[in-house]
Each structure stands twice: as C-alpha cells, then as structure tokens.
Design a protein around this motif. Sequence first.
Motif, PDB file in Angstrom:
ATOM      1  N   GLU A 188      17.739  12.720  14.694  1.00 24.68           N
ATOM      2  CA  GLU A 188      17.531  11.353  15.165  1.00 24.68           C
ATOM      3  C   GLU A 188      17.864  10.365  14.047  1.00 24.68           C
ATOM      4  OE1 GLU A 188      13.773   8.554  16.604  1.00 24.68           O
ATOM      5  OE2 GLU A 188      13.528  10.711  16.339  1.00 24.68           O
ATOM      6  N   TYR A 189      18.460   9.242  14.437  1.00 23.61           N
ATOM      7  CA  TYR A 189      18.825   8.240  13.432  1.00 23.61           C
ATOM      8  C   TYR A 189      17.576   7.480  12.986  1.00 23.61           C
ATOM      9  CZ  TYR A 189      23.850   8.517  12.994  1.00 23.61           C
ATOM     10  OH  TYR A 189      25.113   8.931  12.663  1.00 23.61           O
ATOM     11  N   ARG A 190      17.000   7.948  11.867  1.00 21.23           N
ATOM     12  CA  ARG A 190      15.864   7.283  11.257  1.00 21.23           C
ATOM     13  C   ARG A 190      16.243   6.853   9.858  1.00 21.23           C
ATOM     14  NH1 ARG A 190      11.273  11.585  11.502  1.00 21.23           N
ATOM     15  NH2 ARG A 190      13.058  12.979  11.242  1.00 21.23           N
ATOM     16  N   THR A 191      15.420   5.989   9.272  1.00 19.52           N
ATOM     17  CA  THR A 191      15.772   5.449   7.971  1.00 19.52           C
ATOM     18  C   THR A 191      15.668   6.508   6.880  1.00 19.52           C
ATOM     19  OG1 THR A 191      13.519   4.695   7.535  1.00 19.52           O
ATOM     20  CG2 THR A 191      15.030   3.124   8.600  1.00 19.52           C
ATOM     21  N   VAL A 192      16.400   6.270   5.803  1.00 16.56           N
ATOM     22  CA  VAL A 192      16.363   7.082   4.593  1.00 16.56           C
ATOM     23  C   VAL A 192      16.163   6.128   3.421  1.00 16.56           C
ATOM     24  CG1 VAL A 192      17.739   8.538   3.040  1.00 16.56           C
ATOM     25  CG2 VAL A 192      17.807   8.939   5.512  1.00 16.56           C
ATOM     26  N   ASP A 193      15.256   6.483   2.509  1.00 13.05           N
ATOM     27  CA  ASP A 193      15.083   5.716   1.274  1.00 13.05           C
ATOM     28  C   ASP A 193      16.102   6.196   0.239  1.00 13.05           C
ATOM     29  OD1 ASP A 193      12.832   4.422   2.367  1.00 13.05           O
ATOM     30  OD2 ASP A 193      11.486   5.989   1.626  1.00 13.05           O
ATOM     31  N   GLU A 221       6.085   3.894  -3.249  1.00 13.60           N
ATOM     32  CA  GLU A 221       5.853   4.170  -1.835  1.00 13.60           C
ATOM     33  C   GLU A 221       7.105   3.790  -1.049  1.00 13.60           C
ATOM     34  OE1 GLU A 221       2.834   2.917   1.816  1.00 13.60           O
ATOM     35  OE2 GLU A 221       2.404   2.299  -0.256  1.00 13.60           O
ATOM     36  N   GLY A 222       7.672   4.757  -0.359  1.00 11.24           N
ATOM     37  CA  GLY A 222       8.872   4.512   0.418  1.00 11.24           C
ATOM     38  C   GLY A 222       8.541   4.111   1.847  1.00 11.24           C
ATOM     39  N   ALA A 223       9.580   4.090   2.670  1.00  8.72           N
ATOM     40  CA  ALA A 223       9.416   3.715   4.074  1.00  8.72           C
ATOM     41  C   ALA A 223       9.894   4.822   5.002  1.00  8.72           C
ATOM     42  CB  ALA A 223      10.182   2.425   4.354  1.00  8.72           C
ATOM     43  N   SER A 224      10.275   5.966   4.439  1.00  6.48           N
ATOM     44  CA  SER A 224      10.920   7.017   5.235  1.00  6.48           C
ATOM     45  C   SER A 224      10.380   8.379   4.834  1.00  6.48           C
ATOM     46  CB  SER A 224      12.438   6.976   5.017  1.00  6.48           C
ATOM     47  OG  SER A 224      12.935   5.656   5.146  1.00  6.48           O
ATOM     48  N   ASP A 225      10.716   9.392   5.634  1.00  8.15           N
ATOM     49  CA  ASP A 225      10.269  10.742   5.326  1.00  8.15           C
ATOM     50  C   ASP A 225      11.214  11.461   4.376  1.00  8.15           C
ATOM     51  OD1 ASP A 225      12.234  10.770   7.346  1.00  8.15           O
ATOM     52  OD2 ASP A 225      11.608  12.750   8.031  1.00  8.15           O
ATOM     53  N   ASP A 238      12.768  -5.118   1.054  1.00  9.12           N
ATOM     54  CA  ASP A 238      13.958  -4.299   0.804  1.00  9.12           C
ATOM     55  C   ASP A 238      13.784  -3.338  -0.366  1.00  9.12           C
ATOM     56  OD1 ASP A 238      15.655  -5.310   2.840  1.00  9.12           O
ATOM     57  OD2 ASP A 238      16.092  -7.074   1.629  1.00  9.12           O
ATOM     58  N   PHE A 239      13.041  -3.765  -1.399  1.00  7.00           N
ATOM     59  CA  PHE A 239      13.018  -3.031  -2.664  1.00  7.00           C
ATOM     60  C   PHE A 239      11.603  -2.656  -3.087  1.00  7.00           C
ATOM     61  CE2 PHE A 239      16.861  -5.629  -2.852  1.00  7.00           C
ATOM     62  CZ  PHE A 239      17.804  -4.727  -3.318  1.00  7.00           C
ATOM     63  N   ALA A 240      11.520  -1.514  -3.753  1.00  4.27           N
ATOM     64  CA  ALA A 240      10.396  -1.168  -4.602  1.00  4.27           C
ATOM     65  C   ALA A 240      10.974  -0.934  -5.995  1.00  4.27           C
ATOM     66  CB  ALA A 240       9.682   0.079  -4.087  1.00  4.27           C
ATOM     67  N   ALA A 241      10.138  -0.886  -7.023  1.00  2.00           N
ATOM     68  CA  ALA A 241      10.675  -0.737  -8.374  1.00  2.00           C
ATOM     69  C   ALA A 241       9.675  -0.053  -9.288  1.00  2.00           C
ATOM     70  CB  ALA A 241      11.065  -2.103  -8.946  1.00  2.00           C
ATOM     71  N   LEU A 253      14.979   0.579  -0.829  1.00  2.00           N
ATOM     72  CA  LEU A 253      15.825   0.805  -1.989  1.00  2.00           C
ATOM     73  C   LEU A 253      14.907   0.763  -3.199  1.00  2.00           C
ATOM     74  CD1 LEU A 253      18.752  -1.495  -0.908  1.00  2.00           C
ATOM     75  CD2 LEU A 253      18.973   0.954  -1.344  1.00  2.00           C
ATOM     76  N   ILE A 254      14.750   1.916  -3.845  1.00  2.00           N
ATOM     77  CA  ILE A 254      13.822   2.038  -4.973  1.00  2.00           C
ATOM     78  C   ILE A 254      14.615   1.842  -6.257  1.00  2.00           C
ATOM     79  CG2 ILE A 254      12.243   3.578  -6.191  1.00  2.00           C
ATOM     80  CD1 ILE A 254      11.770   4.949  -3.448  1.00  2.00           C
ATOM     81  N   LEU A 255      14.248   0.825  -6.987  1.00  2.00           N
ATOM     82  CA  LEU A 255      14.982   0.428  -8.181  1.00  2.00           C
ATOM     83  C   LEU A 255      14.323   1.080  -9.395  1.00  2.00           C
ATOM     84  CD1 LEU A 255      16.124  -3.234  -8.776  1.00  2.00           C
ATOM     85  CD2 LEU A 255      15.255  -1.849 -10.650  1.00  2.00           C
ATOM     86  N   ALA A 256      15.056   1.964 -10.059  1.00  2.00           N
ATOM     87  CA  ALA A 256      14.546   2.661 -11.238  1.00  2.00           C
ATOM     88  C   ALA A 256      15.135   2.036 -12.490  1.00  2.00           C
ATOM     89  CB  ALA A 256      14.898   4.148 -11.169  1.00  2.00           C
ATOM     90  N   THR A 257      14.273   1.583 -13.383  1.00  2.00           N
ATOM     91  CA  THR A 257      14.737   1.030 -14.650  1.00  2.00           C
ATOM     92  C   THR A 257      14.083   1.808 -15.794  1.00  2.00           C
ATOM     93  OG1 THR A 257      12.960  -0.605 -14.864  1.00  2.00           O
ATOM     94  CG2 THR A 257      14.875  -1.258 -13.585  1.00  2.00           C
TER      95      THR A 257
END
Length: 463
Positions: A246-251, A400-404, A359-362, A278-282
């Motif tokens: 099924e078309y579900r979101t992906v982080d 914490e993401g939004a997808s499995d 849209d983003f986590a970081a 979109l998880i922003l890694a710095t």
Amino acid sequence: MYYISTRGNVGQIGFIDAFLMGLADDGGLLVPGDIPIISEAVLKSWENLSFQELMLEIFSYYTNGEIPEEDLKAMVYASYGRFRAPEVTPVRRLKDGLHLLELFHGPTFAFKDIALQLMGELYSYVAQKQNRKIHILGATSGDTGASAIEGVKGKEGIKICILHPHQKVSKVQELQMTTVQEDNVLNLSVHGNFDDCQRIIKELFADIDYKTSRHLAAINSINFVRILAQTVYYFYAYFQVRKGAEYRTVDFSVPTGNFGDIFAGYLAKRMGLPVGKLILATNENNILERFVKEGVYRPGTFQSTYSPSMDIQVASNFERYLYYVLDEDAQAVASLMNQFKHEGGITIGEETLRRVQRDFAAHGVEGEECLATIRKYKDETGYLLDPHSACGVAAAERCEGASDICVSLATAHPAKFDEAIRLCGIEQEFPEQIAKLFDRPQRQTIVDGTKEAIVEELNRFYA
C-alpha cells in the motif's frame, strides 16, 4: 517549465540557461517556476523502473525538450555505467523499520557522484553543442571536489578549479582530488574552513562581469540540476521499500550540512512522493538543527568533527527552502537574506516554524554518539557505517518519525574516513581504487583564504 530566482529579479529562463547560470544573477538560487505534481497513477507506473529509466522520467518534466531524448538517455547511461552496483543506489535492510540507501557506489565512493557524473556529461554536451568554453568553479567540504573532478577531468572545452579547506578534509578525500594529473584540473587548498571557500565562490558568481568574462559555471548544489539528480534516488528508494505494498509514507533521515541533499527530498515530497518526516542529521555544526527546533538561523562557532563533509555553518541551499516555506514570496526571501548578510542571522515566526516542523525533525549528533553508532552497528549487524551515515542512523533512532519505515541515507564509503573508523577500534580493508591513491603524487596549490589570492590563481588558470 521555466526557472526563476528565489529573490525575484531573474526573468523566466530555460533548463540549459538555468544549468549554465548556476547561482542566479541577482544572488539568489534558481528554482522551477512550478513544481510538477506526479499523480499516484504515474507513481505506480514507475514502480519497476531502473534507476536510469526513473531519472529519464523525472527529468522529462524539467528539461523543456531542450535536449533530445536520445541525447539525454546517452548521457544518463554513460554517467552510471561505471557504478559498482547495477541498481546504482541499492537499498539495504539494516533492521526492522530501518533501511539504508547506499549512495556510495560511484567512482569516488560518495553520494555526490550521483549528480556530478551526470553534470559532467551535461557540461561536456553543452560545450560541444554551443562551441563554448566552460570554466567550472566550486568549493568542497570533501566529497564534491573529487566527484566533480572525476566527472570532467580531461574533457575538451572544460576547465575545473576546486577550493577545499586546507587540512580540513579526510586524507582520502584530499588524495582523490589532488592525485588527478590532467591539465584541466586545479586544486586550491585554502587556509580557512569550508564556509570561507563557499563565501568566496558566491561572491565571484555574484560579480556578473567576472562570471561572464571567465565563463564560470557552478558545480556546487547552488546549481539546481544537481538537486534534481539527487531527487531521483528518493523516488527509487521509496519504490524499493514499498514495492507491491500500500502507498504509505516513508521517512528519510539525511546527513546534511549544506541542505542540498535533504532539499532534494523536500522537492520529491512537493512533487507527490509519499514522504513522511525528513529527519535532518547534523553534527556539532548544528545551525540547521537549531533552525528546525527553534526557528533561528544563525551560525555559531565552527568546529572540526569526525564527519567533516558536514562541517558547514552557512547552508547554501537553505534559501531554496526558505522560498517555499514563505509561500514563494521572493521579496520576503530577499529581505531576509539581506538581513542575514548584515546582521548574521534570521528568526522566523511561530506559524512558519510550525510549518517547518511538519516537514522536518532534526538531531545534532556529536562526536561520541557518532562513534558509538558506528561501533554498535558493526557489532550487532556486521555493517560498517561511515561517520556521516552514522549521523543519519543516529538521528533516525532519536527522532520521532511519521511512518513505519525510515530510509537513512548512507552517503559515503567508510574507507573515505578511516580516521574516525580507527577511533572505533575497527580496522578496515580499503577498496583497491582507494588503496592505490596513497602511492600517487599530489598536485595542489596552497593559498591564503582571501578573495584576492584566489582570483589571482583563477586568472592564471582560466586565461
């Protein structure tokens, strides 16, 4: 499709003109006038395409037919013919819910190869078709330089000069650039850091007379074509992890310093790809983390880290995102960038910050957490992460993401950063292509970190 500037003072221009302009003539960044929206039916029709086929489909929305289909196809297949993985960007399962998108199978073992091998072909194509000189000028925190040089070394009608911060890139990164002996390549090792190199590059491109007289072309991610090429692997990775489901979101978790790679993911989301967070890694140079969490964009004190390709304080692609989060208000963008120039920072309002955080986590991954992540996954899975990829994985674990499912971008081969790998108590075997570099003579010019010193070298080289 046409292209405009984030600051509103460049008229509508075509694909090739946008490619050649690089930095917009008003100092802004070029963006498409309208982002194409890909329907779910079209997405489903793309599910089983190869990476090359998918790139051709996506580029067809942006090129205006300015490049004949067969010519573009030839360039795409030539660009990825030397990649070590037939999939170009394979996806590996790391553990339940976490996959790695391996972007290091190109000739210089870094994700920059995905865009820069194609851009090298495209620059060569334009030089021949238009019978023009092309003088590529770029700055690198380590990987862009090697990839760009690999893409155009020895090609007729093209010269390339790359600035890198003196003794602030890994040894392998340095060798990949400086052991190239072709006469159309100049490496400038600049006293200072990457931000100093990037600032000088932007100043030279903003000087329209100098830019025109020296036939300057951009290879950094200020060039929209580089962003567009990187967008392709977000689509490709999504299809691999959701194939037949099924078309579900992906982080996506993205190691980033210049905001280019993660902006490519944002562009994919705007086009209709079901992207969750979109998880922003710095790393310790965490200006982008602070922006996502607090809405404050202000450089801090530069720090050298185990992930040197992200040792960046001023992210050149940030302005593109600012344009979209401010509802494509070029006047507002120009005002804020002018404020940044004169005051050294900007702050966005609460409503805009809430939009950013949708849209983003970081997460800023500091040194010991980076090394601990490398050790952990080597011990538990046998997989060896480079320090940048480790930052991406650590951020995926912490945010914490939004997808499995989360796909973390593996941006470089660990052999490029053996200094950090050894600190983890791990010995690795270098690929043959990298091992050979240590026996080759180097060729580079060490210069002061001033615009005047660099212009003197450029004038001599581009004459």
